[in-house]
Design an enzyme around this catalytic site. Structure first.
Site, mmCIF file in Angstrom:
data_model
loop_
_atom_site.group_PDB
_atom_site.id
_atom_site.type_symbol
_atom_site.label_atom_id
_atom_site.label_comp_id
_atom_site.label_asym_id
_atom_site.label_seq_id
_atom_site.Cartn_x
_atom_site.Cartn_y
_atom_site.Cartn_z
ATOM 1 N N LYS A 1 -3.584 11.512 -11.585
ATOM 2 C CA LYS A 1 -3.925 12.121 -10.428
ATOM 3 C C LYS A 1 -2.671 12.584 -9.528
ATOM 4 C CE LYS A 1 -5.406 9.771 -6.633
ATOM 5 N NZ LYS A 1 -4.514 10.030 -5.280
ATOM 6 N N ASN A 2 -1.827 11.328 -9.488
ATOM 7 C CA ASN A 2 -0.787 11.589 -8.406
ATOM 8 C C ASN A 2 0.392 12.415 -9.124
ATOM 9 O OD1 ASN A 2 -2.109 9.894 -6.710
ATOM 10 N ND2 ASN A 2 -0.682 8.398 -6.791
ATOM 11 N N CYS B 1 -5.925 7.047 8.236
ATOM 12 C CA CYS B 1 -6.889 7.225 6.988
ATOM 13 C C CYS B 1 -7.069 5.629 6.804
ATOM 14 C CB CYS B 1 -6.217 7.707 5.825
ATOM 15 S SG CYS B 1 -4.912 6.622 5.114
ATOM 16 N N ARG C 1 0.040 5.586 8.015
ATOM 17 C CA ARG C 1 0.505 6.528 6.919
ATOM 18 C C ARG C 1 1.051 8.128 7.566
ATOM 19 N NH1 ARG C 1 -3.299 6.988 1.702
ATOM 20 N NH2 ARG C 1 -1.373 7.211 0.319
ATOM 21 N N ASP D 1 6.761 11.237 8.914
ATOM 22 C CA ASP D 1 7.992 11.432 9.676
ATOM 23 C C ASP D 1 9.208 12.003 8.957
ATOM 24 O OD1 ASP D 1 7.378 8.614 9.185
ATOM 25 O OD2 ASP D 1 9.083 8.227 10.248
ATOM 26 N N ASP E 1 -1.347 0.431 -5.691
ATOM 27 C CA ASP E 1 -2.563 1.081 -6.354
ATOM 28 C C ASP E 1 -3.252 0.288 -7.291
ATOM 29 O OD1 ASP E 1 -2.238 3.241 -4.710
ATOM 30 O OD2 ASP E 1 -1.603 4.793 -6.206
ATOM 31 N N ARG F 1 -12.484 10.655 -6.420
ATOM 32 C CA ARG F 1 -11.269 11.403 -6.005
ATOM 33 C C ARG F 1 -10.359 10.962 -7.020
ATOM 34 N NH1 ARG F 1 -8.788 9.143 -1.094
ATOM 35 N NH2 ARG F 1 -7.131 10.490 -2.053
HETATM 36 C C1 UD1 Z 1 1.714 7.878 -2.785
HETATM 37 C C2 UD1 Z 1 0.222 7.976 -3.796
HETATM 38 C C3 UD1 Z 1 -0.648 6.540 -3.553
HETATM 39 C C4 UD1 Z 1 0.203 5.396 -3.624
HETATM 40 C C5 UD1 Z 1 1.580 5.399 -2.334
HETATM 41 C C6 UD1 Z 1 2.374 4.153 -2.704
HETATM 42 C C7 UD1 Z 1 0.138 10.178 -4.067
HETATM 43 C C8 UD1 Z 1 -0.681 11.364 -3.838
HETATM 44 N N1 UD1 Z 1 -0.259 9.266 -3.491
HETATM 45 O O1 UD1 Z 1 1.026 8.041 -1.333
HETATM 46 O O2 UD1 Z 1 -1.411 6.680 -4.375
HETATM 47 O O3 UD1 Z 1 -0.523 4.391 -3.010
HETATM 48 O O4 UD1 Z 1 2.214 6.702 -3.138
HETATM 49 O O5 UD1 Z 1 2.749 4.115 -4.076
HETATM 50 O O6 UD1 Z 1 1.051 10.275 -4.812
HETATM 51 N N2 UD1 Z 1 5.573 6.373 5.252
HETATM 52 C C9 UD1 Z 1 6.371 6.664 6.419
HETATM 53 N N3 UD1 Z 1 6.767 7.768 6.878
HETATM 54 C C10 UD1 Z 1 6.711 8.857 5.938
HETATM 55 C C11 UD1 Z 1 5.936 8.729 4.534
HETATM 56 C C12 UD1 Z 1 5.505 7.159 4.508
HETATM 57 O O7 UD1 Z 1 6.477 5.564 7.193
HETATM 58 O O8 UD1 Z 1 7.158 9.761 6.263
HETATM 59 C C13 UD1 Z 1 5.176 4.905 4.793
HETATM 60 C C14 UD1 Z 1 3.826 4.848 4.625
HETATM 61 O O9 UD1 Z 1 2.975 4.781 5.863
HETATM 62 C C15 UD1 Z 1 3.788 3.741 3.675
HETATM 63 C C16 UD1 Z 1 5.019 3.672 2.971
HETATM 64 O O10 UD1 Z 1 5.705 4.604 3.761
HETATM 65 O O11 UD1 Z 1 3.622 2.402 4.338
HETATM 66 C C17 UD1 Z 1 4.856 4.458 1.593
HETATM 67 O O12 UD1 Z 1 4.030 5.534 1.472
HETATM 68 P P1 UD1 Z 1 4.284 6.681 0.573
HETATM 69 O O13 UD1 Z 1 4.860 6.227 -0.737
HETATM 70 O O14 UD1 Z 1 4.679 7.955 1.349
HETATM 71 O O15 UD1 Z 1 2.711 6.886 0.144
HETATM 72 P P2 UD1 Z 1 2.010 8.584 -0.071
HETATM 73 O O16 UD1 Z 1 3.287 9.211 -0.921
HETATM 74 O O17 UD1 Z 1 1.324 8.911 0.786
#
Ligand code: UD1
Length: 421
Positions: A22-23, A116, A121, A124, A309, A401
């Site tokens: 999926k990811n 969520c 999440r 930024d 995950d 999902r």
């Molecule tokens: C992706 C995966 C999800 C997995 C996660 C962590 C997809 C579609 N989803 O989610 O299944 O659980 O990686 O392995 O690939 N953060 C910030 N600012 C940002 C972006 C992230 O503070 O701009 C923080 C998030 O709140 C979180 C951490 O960084 O605490 C990691 O998040 P991130 O790796 O971005 O998760 P996703 O990419 O949303």
């Protein structure tokens, strides 16, 4: 609303084929926006999130054709550059259209995801990274409004950008944007997840010049145009890991086909520590267990460390393992939603901040529980498979999902699972 009803206590046996990830599928489908000619993907899993992404691309004018074998995307005539709140709130990964739209069309309007179930999440780092490439980014009325129209040739400009947190979709968004930028972009402290690597491989087939994916520094030399390509989605390591825990917990023997042990090292190590026997070749993994497992400590962190995950699944396993364990969640602040539900099944878990202390019990009892997010739900399914009596899991749209044909695959292994509404 659909429910899953599980009769616990069956040892799982047999073979199951792991689906495409999926990811990896979600960012790669969004990468379709970058291609000027048709783009063919195989191994795309049948999931609700995939359907949502295809719907989103369709609203933008991407022609989508899909059959059992492949998905073909034609983004030669994109007419809208927007992802609305309605789309983004149902699937946070919709943010992945931001980089491609901006890089190719010079404009994008994408809703902020909002909160969520598993934490705030924010996005930024996606925004700051695009700003570092020269984009004008404004947040108005809950939307990210992005533009490159003031830049030379209206193109993003290559930049060096250090991400102060490891973010998977952030790395993917910026990598896709940088692929069409003018000049070279260097992403530092990049995510090393296999799905980032799969996206980079796909982009390179489309004509991009990306090096270093899978390490923490990714270098992207921008090109003027990308074309369609053919790509097969990498296998889903989290789906594989979930069935591996199911085999271990139920004391069965399961072989996963289309599974790669090299993407699951931390999970395999922990399952061995718990007492399961694991063997593999290049494209399959076999898990065997007598069901008498030892509790294992788990601490989530970015790849190649233990994946967040898989945290809920290991928590479920520890609830019936011998001994006490700690499960520490370092990625998401609110990812213990399954704890209360597991407690309703008789689990002994104490949560302090981001640490759960789990005292194994001799058996769980079937109960009615509620799915809260995708992986939490997977943890409840695993608990249901070993619980005494019947477990009814409500709100299983979360599972749809991310797990293709879940009950079919479990039943193929001998489980007693049915869906009802
Ligand atoms: C992706 C995966 C999800 C997995 C996660 C962590 C997809 C579609 N989803 O989610 O299944 O659980 O990686 O392995 O690939 N953060 C910030 N600012 C940002 C972006 C992230 O503070 O701009 C923080 C998030 O709140 C979180 C951490 O960084 O605490 C990691 O998040 P991130 O790796 O971005 O998760 P996703 O990419 O949303």
């Amino acid at each position: 609303m659909d429910k899953l009803i599980i009769e616990g206590g069956v040892r799982l046996h047999g073979e199951v084929i792991v689906s495409g990830a999926k990811n990896a599928a979600l960012p790669i489908l969004c990468a379709g926006l970058l291609a000027e000619t048709p783009f063919t993907l195989t191994g795309v899993p049948e999931l609700r999130d995939v359907a949502s992404t295809l719907k989103l691309l369709d609203t933008m004018g991407v022609k989508v054709s899909k059959d059992a074998e492949q998905v073909v995307l034609d983004a030669s005539d994109v007419a809208s550059f927007e992802a609305t709140y309605d789309m983004v709130k149902t699937m946070r990964a919709s943010i992945l259209v931001l980089g491609p739209l901006l890089a190719r069309f010079g404009t994008a309007r994408v809703s902020l995801p909002g909160g969520c179930a598993i934490g705030s999440r924010p996005v930024d780092l996606h925004i700051k990274g695009l700003q570092a490439m020269g984009a004008a980014m404004h947040i108005t009325h809950g939307y990210i409004q992005a533009s490159t129209l003031h830049l030379p040739n209206r193109r993003l400009q290559g930049a060096k950008y250090y991400m102060d947190l490891v973010t998977v979709t952030g790395t993917e968004n910026l990598m896709m944007a940088a692929a069409l930028a003018q000049g070279t972009t260097v992403l530092e402290n990049a995510a090393k997840e296999p799905e980032v690597v799969d996206l980079a491989e796909c982009l390179n087939k489309m004509g991009a010049k990306i090096k270093g994916a899978g390490t923490d520094t990714i270098t992207i030399e921008g090109v003027e145009r990308l074309t369609g390509a053919q790509h097969h989605i990498v296998c889903d390591r989290i789906e594989a890991g979930t069935y591996m825990v199911a085999a271990a917990m139920t004391g069965g023997e399961v072989t996963l086909k289309n599974a790669r042990a090299d993407l699951l090292e931390a999970v395999i190590e922990k399952l061995r520590e718990a007492g399961a026997t694991i063997s593999h070749d290049s494209n399959s993994i076999t898990v065997k267990s007598d069901g008498k497992l030892k509790a294992v400590n788990v601490r989530t962190a970015p790849h190649p460390a233990f994946p967040t995950d898989m945290q809920a699944q290991f928590m479920a396993m520890n609830t019936v393992a011998e001994g006490v364990s700690t499960v520490i969640e370092t990625i998401f602040e609110n990812r213990f939603m399954h704890v209360q539900e597991l407690q309703r099944m008789g689990a002994n878990i104490d949560v302090q901040g981001n640490t759960a202390l789990v005292q194994g019990v001799s058996a769980l009892e079937g109960a009615s529980v509620m799915a809260t997010d995708l992986r939490a739900s997977a943890g409840l399914v695993l608990a249901g498979l070993v619980a005494e009596g019947e477990t009814v899991i409500d709100r299983i749209y979360h599972l749809d999902r991310g797990y293709e044909k879940l009950e079919e695959k479990l039943n193929q292994l001998g489980a007693k699972v049915r869906r009802s509404n």
